[in-house]
Design an enzyme around this catalytic site. Structure first.
Site, PDB file in Angstrom:
ATOM      1  N   TRP A   1      -2.230   4.646  -0.505  1.00  0.00           N
ATOM      2  CA  TRP A   1      -2.997   3.450  -0.143  1.00  0.00           C
ATOM      3  C   TRP A   1      -3.333   3.405   1.335  1.00  0.00           C
ATOM      4  O   TRP A   1      -4.448   3.034   1.709  1.00  0.00           O
ATOM      5  CB  TRP A   1      -2.274   2.181  -0.603  1.00  0.00           C
ATOM      6  CG  TRP A   1      -2.441   2.026  -2.088  1.00  0.00           C
ATOM      7  CD1 TRP A   1      -1.473   2.173  -3.032  1.00  0.00           C
ATOM      8  CD2 TRP A   1      -3.665   1.775  -2.795  1.00  0.00           C
ATOM      9  NE1 TRP A   1      -2.020   2.018  -4.284  1.00  0.00           N
ATOM     10  CE2 TRP A   1      -3.358   1.771  -4.174  1.00  0.00           C
ATOM     11  CE3 TRP A   1      -4.982   1.553  -2.409  1.00  0.00           C
ATOM     12  CZ2 TRP A   1      -4.324   1.555  -5.161  1.00  0.00           C
ATOM     13  CZ3 TRP A   1      -5.947   1.341  -3.388  1.00  0.00           C
ATOM     14  CH2 TRP A   1      -5.613   1.337  -4.739  1.00  0.00           C
TER      15      TRP A   1
ATOM     16  N   ASP B   1      -0.917  -3.861   5.163  1.00  0.00           N
ATOM     17  CA  ASP B   1      -1.325  -4.027   3.761  1.00  0.00           C
ATOM     18  C   ASP B   1      -0.052  -4.236   2.942  1.00  0.00           C
ATOM     19  O   ASP B   1       0.649  -3.280   2.610  1.00  0.00           O
ATOM     20  CB  ASP B   1      -2.070  -2.767   3.295  1.00  0.00           C
ATOM     21  CG  ASP B   1      -2.359  -2.784   1.800  1.00  0.00           C
ATOM     22  OD1 ASP B   1      -2.042  -3.796   1.132  1.00  0.00           O
ATOM     23  OD2 ASP B   1      -2.910  -1.784   1.298  1.00  0.00           O
TER      24      ASP B   1
ATOM     25  N   LYS C   1       0.259  -8.142  -7.855  1.00  0.00           N
ATOM     26  CA  LYS C   1       1.646  -7.700  -8.031  1.00  0.00           C
ATOM     27  C   LYS C   1       2.593  -8.892  -7.882  1.00  0.00           C
ATOM     28  O   LYS C   1       3.244  -9.285  -8.849  1.00  0.00           O
ATOM     29  CB  LYS C   1       2.016  -6.598  -7.030  1.00  0.00           C
ATOM     30  CG  LYS C   1       1.303  -5.267  -7.301  1.00  0.00           C
ATOM     31  CD  LYS C   1       0.192  -5.071  -6.334  1.00  0.00           C
ATOM     32  CE  LYS C   1      -0.422  -3.695  -6.268  1.00  0.00           C
ATOM     33  NZ  LYS C   1      -0.751  -2.994  -7.478  1.00  0.00           N
TER      34      LYS C   1
HETATM   35  N1  PMP Z   1      -3.157  -1.595  -1.303  1.00  0.00           N
HETATM   36  C1  PMP Z   1      -2.076  -1.382  -2.074  1.00  0.00           C
HETATM   37  C2  PMP Z   1      -0.753  -1.140  -1.416  1.00  0.00           C
HETATM   38  C3  PMP Z   1      -2.191  -1.412  -3.461  1.00  0.00           C
HETATM   39  O1  PMP Z   1      -1.120  -1.188  -4.229  1.00  0.00           O
HETATM   40  C4  PMP Z   1      -3.456  -1.668  -4.038  1.00  0.00           C
HETATM   41  C5  PMP Z   1      -3.650  -1.733  -5.528  1.00  0.00           C
HETATM   42  N2  PMP Z   1      -2.755  -1.137  -6.319  1.00  0.00           N
HETATM   43  C6  PMP Z   1      -4.548  -1.862  -3.191  1.00  0.00           C
HETATM   44  C7  PMP Z   1      -4.368  -1.833  -1.831  1.00  0.00           C
HETATM   45  C8  PMP Z   1      -5.925  -2.091  -3.737  1.00  0.00           C
HETATM   46  O2  PMP Z   1      -5.996  -3.349  -4.310  1.00  0.00           O
HETATM   47  P1  PMP Z   1      -7.253  -3.753  -5.222  1.00  0.00           P
HETATM   48  O3  PMP Z   1      -7.217  -2.872  -6.406  1.00  0.00           O
HETATM   49  O4  PMP Z   1      -6.994  -5.210  -5.512  1.00  0.00           O
HETATM   50  O5  PMP Z   1      -8.472  -3.563  -4.407  1.00  0.00           O
END
Ligand code: PMP
Length: 360
Positions: free
Chosen positions: A101, A172, A196
């Protein structure tokens, strides 16, 4: 049979929250309609929105000089919203890359600002570590410093907080917000996709320090302009009202559990129970260095990968759902966010031991 959902996200929500939403669905707040069908500008919904924000502020002890925004677009929208909103602070950003991520954040931010990776994770003696702050330094001229304290895919969690001086630290926290106590004052911006530990997907919560609201690029799309959304109480565009309402129910539930202190203790217990099971077995392995193991996303591999399908299908039959690891990592992953009860983790470890005894 109890069903336990280990999905990485969208993930399990507290049963009590779902029951409340169900009970209120057709007639919310005596309105004779659902919460989805009323104006976001009406008093009843504004009361919901305000209470959700107040409860979140209480849970995380958010100081008064931070705004809390409820925006659309989930976690990934912040990958571009952050560089756009901080563009005038400097010509480049710095990133710590500790997994999928934080790597994704660099790729997106690079479209809008030079985005330098100052450190990554590495392997030593078969274990994965994150480069700690003694191995790199922050450039005081950077517009901001970005990292992801919990890597959902890789199962890596960073417990230290980078010290970045006057450079705003951007985190994040999509997959570990509200799982443990944090000091918001350590950060310039904290953001999290909701699916989450907060509520339904599509919503993102952004906590941003007031002094960072004046650096946006002129062409920042209005709905992602933090300053504008702060001024409009996140209602410049129609907010995701149902998600905001549901997030509010989750925040109430967290307060009923005794707040983040209690949740943190429970999360420590849950993750220890699972890692103990992995470490004491000869079938299951986890290669993240112990100090970087995630309390939220616990990955493990079976020594004999030919047993993977049998493991997953037997687990599914036993009511233990969504344990398949991410496609890029393989193996298994148990996501044990706040809503996962200890009973669910115990049920999983009992199943794992029995599977190892009979098939492993
Ligand atoms: N950052 C992290 C740490 C994530 O786990 C996720 C989604 N699993 C995201 C960003 C992206 O989120 P979204 O799918 O809501 O755009």
């Amino acid at each position: 049979m109890s069903i336990y959902n280990f999905s990485p996200g969208p993930a399990a929500l507290p049963q009590a929250v779902l029951k409340k939403a169900q009970a209120e669905l057709l007639d919310w707040n005596g309105q004779g309609t659902s919460v989805m069908e009323v104006s976001h500008r009406g008093k009843p919904f504004i009361a919901v929105a305000d209470k959700a924000e107040a409860d979140l502020r209480q849970l995380l002890s958010v100081p008064d000089n931070y705004k809390v925004l409820f925006l659309q677009g989930g976690g990934r929208a912040q990958f571009f919203a952050v560089p756009l909103n901080l563009a005038k602070r400097g010509d480049f950003a710095q990133h710590l890359v500790s997994g999928q991520w934080s790597k994704g954040a660099v790729a997106e931010a690079s479209k809008y600002m030079r985005s330098d990776v100052v450190a990554s994770n590495y392997e030593k003696d078969g274990n994965i570590f994150v480069s700690d702050p003694s191995m790199w330094s922050v450039d005081p001229n950077a517009a901001y410093f970005h990292y992801c304290p919990n890597e959902t895919v890789d199962g890596i969690e960073i417990s230290w907080v980078p010290k970045t001086g006057d450079v705003p630290l951007v985190a994040d926290m999509s997959s570990n917000i509200l799982s443990k106590q944090i000091n918001i004052a350590d950060y310039g911006i904290v953001y999290a996709g909701a699916q989450k530990n907060i509520g339904p997907s599509g919503l993102a919560v952004v906590i941003v320090r007031d002094d960072l609201l004046s650096y946006s690029r002129a062409d920042t799309p209005a709905i992602y302009d933090y300053a504008l959304q702060a001024k409009k109480d996140s209602m410049y565009n129609t907010p995701p009202t149902f998600s905001w309402y549901l997030a509010g129910l989750v925040f109430e539930w967290l307060l009923e559990q005794g707040g983040i202190q209690n949740i943190e203790a429970m999360n420590a217990k849950k993750s220890l129970t699972l890692y103990d099971c992995i470490d004491s077995s000869s079938l299951y392995t986890n290669h993240v260095a112990p100090q970087y193991r995630s309390r939220m996303n616990v990955g493990f591999h079976l020594a004999d990968t030919s047993l993977n399908d049998a493991f997953l299908s037997a687990a599914d039959k036993a009511g233990l759902k969504a344990l398949k690891g991410h496609r890029d990592v393989g193996g298994m992953r148990a996501s044990i966010y706040n809503a996962m009860p200890l009973d669910g983790v115990v049920a999983l470890t009992e199943f794992m031991r029995e599977f190892e005894r009979t098939k492993g």
